[in-house]
Design a protein around this motif. Structure first.
Motif, PDB file in Angstrom:
ATOM      1  N   MET A   1      46.351  47.346  44.130  1.00 27.37           N
ATOM      2  CA  MET A   1      45.135  47.071  43.232  1.00 27.37           C
ATOM      3  C   MET A   1      45.222  45.690  42.673  1.00 27.37           C
ATOM      4  O   MET A   1      44.268  44.945  42.509  1.00 27.37           O
ATOM      5  N   GLU A   2      46.729  45.034  42.515  1.00 22.80           N
ATOM      6  CA  GLU A   2      46.858  43.800  42.016  1.00 22.80           C
ATOM      7  C   GLU A   2      46.177  42.829  43.027  1.00 22.80           C
ATOM      8  O   GLU A   2      45.520  41.766  42.739  1.00 22.80           O
ATOM      9  N   ARG A   3      46.062  43.157  44.449  1.00 23.59           N
ATOM     10  CA  ARG A   3      45.433  42.240  45.458  1.00 23.59           C
ATOM     11  C   ARG A   3      44.180  42.319  45.438  1.00 23.59           C
ATOM     12  O   ARG A   3      43.547  40.990  45.461  1.00 23.59           O
ATOM     13  N   VAL A   4      43.565  43.372  44.940  1.00 23.37           N
ATOM     14  CA  VAL A   4      42.014  43.394  44.749  1.00 23.37           C
ATOM     15  C   VAL A   4      41.528  42.374  43.583  1.00 23.37           C
ATOM     16  O   VAL A   4      40.944  41.611  43.622  1.00 23.37           O
ATOM     17  N   ARG A   5      42.422  42.649  42.357  1.00 21.67           N
ATOM     18  CA  ARG A   5      42.007  41.797  41.078  1.00 21.67           C
ATOM     19  C   ARG A   5      42.347  40.259  41.537  1.00 21.67           C
ATOM     20  O   ARG A   5      41.613  39.660  41.074  1.00 21.67           O
ATOM     21  N   ALA A   6      43.353  40.121  42.076  1.00 24.24           N
ATOM     22  CA  ALA A   6      43.620  38.581  42.493  1.00 24.24           C
ATOM     23  C   ALA A   6      42.551  37.835  43.317  1.00 24.24           C
ATOM     24  O   ALA A   6      42.191  36.920  43.076  1.00 24.24           O
ATOM     25  N   THR A   7      42.033  38.935  44.311  1.00 22.01           N
ATOM     26  CA  THR A   7      40.967  38.361  45.188  1.00 22.01           C
ATOM     27  C   THR A   7      39.695  38.111  44.314  1.00 22.01           C
ATOM     28  O   THR A   7      38.984  37.356  44.525  1.00 22.01           O
ATOM     29  N   LEU A   8      39.494  39.030  43.691  1.00 19.98           N
ATOM     30  CA  LEU A   8      38.327  39.128  42.663  1.00 19.98           C
ATOM     31  C   LEU A   8      38.328  37.859  41.675  1.00 19.98           C
ATOM     32  O   LEU A   8      37.176  37.256  41.283  1.00 19.98           O
ATOM     33  N   GLU A  18      34.856  43.601  38.404  1.00 18.60           N
ATOM     34  CA  GLU A  18      36.393  43.739  38.703  1.00 18.60           C
ATOM     35  C   GLU A  18      36.872  45.248  38.375  1.00 18.60           C
ATOM     36  O   GLU A  18      37.216  45.945  39.349  1.00 18.60           O
ATOM     37  N   LYS A  19      36.017  45.668  37.340  1.00 16.93           N
ATOM     38  CA  LYS A  19      36.534  47.092  36.634  1.00 16.93           C
ATOM     39  C   LYS A  19      35.789  47.888  37.498  1.00 16.93           C
ATOM     40  O   LYS A  19      36.509  49.197  37.760  1.00 16.93           O
TER      41      LYS A  19
END
Length: 55
Positions: A1-8, A18-19
């Motif tokens: 999930m951190e990779r998704v947040r970092a990409t966004l 993001e949420k």
């Protein structure tokens, strides 16, 4: 999930987006009983798509 947040974050998406993305990712993991996406076939995704319009 951190990779998704970092990409966004890199793509400068809003916090609300993001949420929402993270919510749908978690929802799909629970729907498919936490199976790895790489192990799923195309036919495995059909039940989720069939049920999304009902929500």
């Amino acid at each position: 999930m951190e990779r998704v947040r970092a990409t966004l974050l890199v793509k400068r998406y809003s916090l609300r987006t993001e949420k929402t993305y993270c919510y749908w990712i978690r929802f799909s993991f629970h729907f498919y009983e936490v199976r790895q996406p790489a192990l799923m076939t195309n036919s495995d995704s059909n039940p989720l798509h069939a049920n999304i319009h009902l929500v």
